[in-house]
Design a protein around this motif. Structure first.
Motif, mmCIF file in Angstrom:
data_model
loop_
_atom_site.group_PDB
_atom_site.id
_atom_site.type_symbol
_atom_site.label_atom_id
_atom_site.label_comp_id
_atom_site.label_asym_id
_atom_site.label_seq_id
_atom_site.Cartn_x
_atom_site.Cartn_y
_atom_site.Cartn_z
ATOM 1 N N VAL A 185 65.178 54.663 13.357
ATOM 2 C CA VAL A 185 64.759 53.346 13.816
ATOM 3 C C VAL A 185 63.370 53.086 13.238
ATOM 4 C CG1 VAL A 185 64.222 51.892 15.806
ATOM 5 C CG2 VAL A 185 66.078 53.574 15.943
ATOM 6 N N GLY A 186 63.206 51.956 12.587
ATOM 7 C CA GLY A 186 61.926 51.664 11.950
ATOM 8 C C GLY A 186 61.406 50.293 12.311
ATOM 9 N N ALA A 187 60.108 50.151 12.259
ATOM 10 C CA ALA A 187 59.457 48.861 12.481
ATOM 11 C C ALA A 187 58.192 48.809 11.649
ATOM 12 C CB ALA A 187 59.133 48.652 13.960
ATOM 13 N N SER A 188 57.865 47.627 11.204
ATOM 14 C CA SER A 188 56.645 47.438 10.425
ATOM 15 C C SER A 188 56.202 45.993 10.558
ATOM 16 C CB SER A 188 56.875 47.793 8.948
ATOM 17 O OG SER A 188 57.803 46.898 8.347
ATOM 18 N N PHE A 189 55.064 45.690 10.006
ATOM 19 C CA PHE A 189 54.624 44.302 9.909
ATOM 20 C C PHE A 189 53.839 44.144 8.622
ATOM 21 C CE2 PHE A 189 51.152 46.411 12.143
ATOM 22 C CZ PHE A 189 50.029 45.950 11.458
ATOM 23 N N THR A 190 53.949 42.971 8.062
ATOM 24 C CA THR A 190 53.123 42.622 6.921
ATOM 25 C C THR A 190 52.039 41.666 7.395
ATOM 26 O OG1 THR A 190 54.668 40.853 6.320
ATOM 27 C CG2 THR A 190 54.916 42.966 5.206
ATOM 28 N N LEU A 191 50.912 41.733 6.720
ATOM 29 C CA LEU A 191 49.749 40.933 7.072
ATOM 30 C C LEU A 191 49.389 40.066 5.883
ATOM 31 C CD1 LEU A 191 47.335 40.337 8.970
ATOM 32 C CD2 LEU A 191 46.149 42.261 7.885
ATOM 33 N N ARG A 192 49.302 38.761 6.129
ATOM 34 C CA ARG A 192 48.911 37.840 5.073
ATOM 35 C C ARG A 192 47.899 36.845 5.639
ATOM 36 N NH1 ARG A 192 54.507 36.444 4.790
ATOM 37 N NH2 ARG A 192 54.761 38.677 4.596
ATOM 38 N N PRO A 193 47.133 36.129 4.786
ATOM 39 C CA PRO A 193 46.037 35.300 5.282
ATOM 40 C C PRO A 193 46.484 33.919 5.745
ATOM 41 C CG PRO A 193 46.052 35.243 2.894
ATOM 42 C CD PRO A 193 47.139 36.199 3.314
ATOM 43 N N ARG A 194 45.745 33.372 6.678
ATOM 44 C CA ARG A 194 45.856 31.975 7.093
ATOM 45 C C ARG A 194 44.447 31.400 7.086
ATOM 46 N NH1 ARG A 194 44.958 29.076 11.863
ATOM 47 N NH2 ARG A 194 46.305 27.257 12.165
ATOM 48 N N GLY A 195 44.256 30.256 6.432
ATOM 49 C CA GLY A 195 42.929 29.673 6.318
ATOM 50 C C GLY A 195 42.771 28.427 7.174
ATOM 51 N N VAL A 196 41.581 28.230 7.696
ATOM 52 C CA VAL A 196 41.216 27.009 8.401
ATOM 53 C C VAL A 196 39.941 26.483 7.747
ATOM 54 C CG1 VAL A 196 40.560 25.955 10.591
ATOM 55 C CG2 VAL A 196 42.218 27.827 10.558
ATOM 56 N N ILE A 197 39.990 25.239 7.274
ATOM 57 C CA ILE A 197 38.869 24.663 6.535
ATOM 58 C C ILE A 197 38.465 23.350 7.188
ATOM 59 C CG2 ILE A 197 38.039 23.868 4.285
ATOM 60 C CD1 ILE A 197 40.329 25.468 3.014
ATOM 61 N N ASP A 198 37.185 23.173 7.410
ATOM 62 C CA ASP A 198 36.628 21.910 7.868
ATOM 63 C C ASP A 198 35.623 21.417 6.828
ATOM 64 O OD1 ASP A 198 37.979 21.654 10.293
ATOM 65 O OD2 ASP A 198 36.574 22.995 11.300
ATOM 66 N N ILE A 199 35.734 20.135 6.447
ATOM 67 C CA ILE A 199 34.850 19.545 5.447
ATOM 68 C C ILE A 199 34.214 18.290 6.026
ATOM 69 C CG2 ILE A 199 34.682 18.562 3.130
ATOM 70 C CD1 ILE A 199 37.194 20.147 2.392
ATOM 71 N N ASP A 200 32.896 18.200 5.940
ATOM 72 C CA ASP A 200 32.157 17.023 6.403
ATOM 73 C C ASP A 200 31.355 16.496 5.219
ATOM 74 O OD1 ASP A 200 30.873 15.060 7.744
ATOM 75 O OD2 ASP A 200 30.002 16.324 9.296
ATOM 76 N N LEU A 201 31.709 15.294 4.753
ATOM 77 C CA LEU A 201 31.174 14.781 3.488
ATOM 78 C C LEU A 201 30.654 13.365 3.668
ATOM 79 C CD1 LEU A 201 30.994 15.281 0.348
ATOM 80 C CD2 LEU A 201 33.234 14.200 0.212
ATOM 81 N N ASP A 202 29.443 13.105 3.136
ATOM 82 C CA ASP A 202 28.875 11.757 3.108
ATOM 83 C C ASP A 202 28.788 11.278 1.669
ATOM 84 O OD1 ASP A 202 28.590 11.669 5.762
ATOM 85 O OD2 ASP A 202 26.402 11.742 5.817
ATOM 86 N N LEU A 203 29.167 10.017 1.428
ATOM 87 C CA LEU A 203 28.975 9.358 0.133
ATOM 88 C C LEU A 203 28.062 8.157 0.370
ATOM 89 C CD1 LEU A 203 32.667 9.432 -1.177
ATOM 90 C CD2 LEU A 203 30.869 11.108 -1.566
ATOM 91 N N VAL A 204 26.928 8.114 -0.327
ATOM 92 C CA VAL A 204 25.917 7.088 -0.089
ATOM 93 C C VAL A 204 25.633 6.329 -1.383
ATOM 94 C CG1 VAL A 204 23.611 6.605 0.783
ATOM 95 C CG2 VAL A 204 24.906 8.561 1.684
ATOM 96 N N GLY A 205 25.740 4.984 -1.323
ATOM 97 C CA GLY A 205 25.405 4.170 -2.484
ATOM 98 C C GLY A 205 23.907 4.101 -2.703
#
Length: 507
Positions: A185-205
């Motif tokens: 009887v066997g068990a395992s798990f694989t691990l892979r990444p999950r990303g969370v990104i927040d971007i706050d950007l201002d554009l000014v004339g």
């Protein structure tokens, strides 16, 4: 608004390529399995079974660490009868990211009834590659960039003592009887990444001293968080020698992998554009434009999978047949979605006008402009067969261990998981045939590190083509399509070659 601002807002309309499976699932988790075209889940493979069939870890004859390199070249044909209308000159499909990576696996015996293992794959030159593409432009999802994902796994195999456990100090014959055949009887798990990104950007004339107008970009805040994603694997393996000694080596195995999706979700995109009156008099009444969009990006989808394996392992040969069910009918296509934020926020676009009575805000909801038709996705069975011929041991001068060698070959068929769709969806998918060839050499090693095992493998893949049956009826509601289809549009598929070598050291 600047091209940068338009590009950021346009992310809501861009969809990343459908990302399916991984290098271990597509070619094999180790070089011996690559040489058998992915077959052999019920055969001994040291630490290789960690990610696909962990019960087979119990078949390892010795503790060993191995390092593998696998690389290759994929060649995808261009679609025929499809013309770009968006002004871009990119090929369709794009040239794929080529498979390349290093894998290390290790298996360690704790007791005769318990083994643990680890498996780590590092893709090269990218540890992780995620790209966003328009889903209405032909794109080969399975073969575009699925190898650029580093991941690892941990597993264990427990031998169920069906024939009992000998008492302390029992003779060798008692242990031989207890270890005849086996149920693991066997068990395992694989691990892979999950990303969370927040971007706050201002554009000014802005207007400079020469009355030249420009837009200043102020990137106020970027948060990138990496979180783990676990995919569990459960496995059983039974050797019929448990019941009848002459059948030892005849095995049946079953493994189940849970559905998994690597997410970059959600991305908070908050854009504010100010100073528009400086750019053009037409914007004199516009105080600012403000947009908040939450994008959910989904990548590297792995479906629920059930693998059934039958193998016969003998002193001079091994034969294996594997069948894997893939629940592609529940496919979550990897494309960007406009979603709610982590706190339930909805996306919006606000146009703030400066009027004599004060600010007047016009608010508009933000929605995704392109979708993927998933009605044609269906479940599939992958079939692989393979074999290994083991040459007689050859004594070496001044060696206490003989040299042994083996030759492997295999074939696998992976059917397409979707039918051609009439409409804007343009995912390219194909039946795939794989042929594998491999060899291994086992030599005595230095004191305490013997044997040394060298493996090499080569796999050739043929991706069959598909028609692209687009009609006026299916495209009637499409506004500004990025491509146009002729009545005989088609894709002829492509070819692939992967190969590499590995070195294993017992300890």
């Amino acid at each position: 608004m600047s091209q940068r601002a338009l590009g950021l807002l346009g992310l809501a309309l861009l969809l990343p390529a459908p990302a399916i499976a991984s290098e271990s699932d597509m070619f094999g988790p180790s070089l011996p399995r690559v040489g058998m075209a992915g077959a052999g889940a019920a055969l001994a493979d040291h630490g290789g079974p960690t990610v696909l069939a962990p019960a087979a870890l119990g078949l390892a004859e010795q503790d060993m660490v191995r390092m593998h390199y696998l690389g290759g070249q994929l060649m995808l044909d261009d679609v025929v009868g499809v013309t770009r209308l968006d002004g871009k000159d990119e090929a369709m499909p794009l040239e794929p990211i080529q498979p390349s990576g290093v894998t290390v696996d290790l298996v360690k015996t704790i007791t005769p009834f318990f083994r643990v293992a680890a498996w780590v794959n590092v893709s090269l030159p990218y540890l992780y590659f995620h790209d966003s593409k328009d889903p209405w432009v032909p794109y080969a999802g399975r073969w575009q960039s699925r190898y650029a994902r580093s991941m690892g796994g941990l597993g264990a195999s427990i031998r169920v003592p069906l024939r009992g456990i000998p008492a302390a100090g029992a003779p060798k014959e008692a242990w031989d009887d207890a270890l005849q055949g086996g149920l693991w009887v066997g068990a395992s798990f694989t691990l892979r990444p999950r990303g969370v990104i927040d971007i706050d950007l201002d554009l000014v004339g802005r207007t400079d001293e020469n009355d030249e107008t420009r837009i200043d970009t102020v990137l106020r805040d970027v948060d990138l968080i990496a979180e783990p994603v676990f995919r569990p694997v459960f496995s059983l393996l039974f050797d019929f020698g448990t019941l009848y000694a002459p059948l030892e080596g005849l095995r049946f195995g079953a493994s189940y992998q849970v559905e998994s999706t690597t997410e970059i979700n959600p991305i908070g995109l908050d854009v504010e554009v100010r100073g528009l009156g400086e750019l053009n008099a037409l914007f004199s009444l516009v105080e600012r434009i403000q947009a908040q969009v939450w994008l959910g990006l989904f990548d590297f989808y792995d479906p629920h999978q059930l693998k059934l394996s039958l193998a016969w392992e003998h002193e001079r040969f091994a034969l294996a047949v594997d069948a894997q069910w893939n629940q592609w009918s529940a496919l979550a296509p990897s494309f960007g979605r406009v979603v709610r934020g982590r706190d339930g926020q909805e996306g919006r676009l606000d146009l703030v006008l400066d009027t004599p009575s004060g600010e007047n805000v016009l608010s508009y909801p933000v929605a995704g402009g392109r979708t993927v038709d998933s009605s044609a996705f269906h479940d599939t069975w992958d079939i692989s067969v393979g074999g290994e011929v083991r040459l007689p041991p050859r004594p070496l001068p001044k060696g206490d261990r003989p040299m042994t060698a083996a030759i492997r070959a295999g074939y696998r068929f992976q059917p397409a998981f979707m039918e051609p769709v009439d409409g804007p969806t343009a995912l390219l998918e194909s039946d795939t045939h794989s042929w594998g060839l491999g060899a291994s050499l086992e030599l005595p090693g230095p004191q305490g590190f013997s044997p040394l095992i060298f493996d090499g493998a080569l796999q050739v893949l043929r991706m069959e083509g598909m028609d692209l049956p687009k009609t006026g009826q299916g495209m009637r509601d499409v506004i500004e399509p990025p491509v146009a289809y002729s009545s005989d549009a088609s894709w002829s598929g492509g070819w692939g070659v992967v190969g590499g070598g590995s070195l294993g050291v017992a300890f």
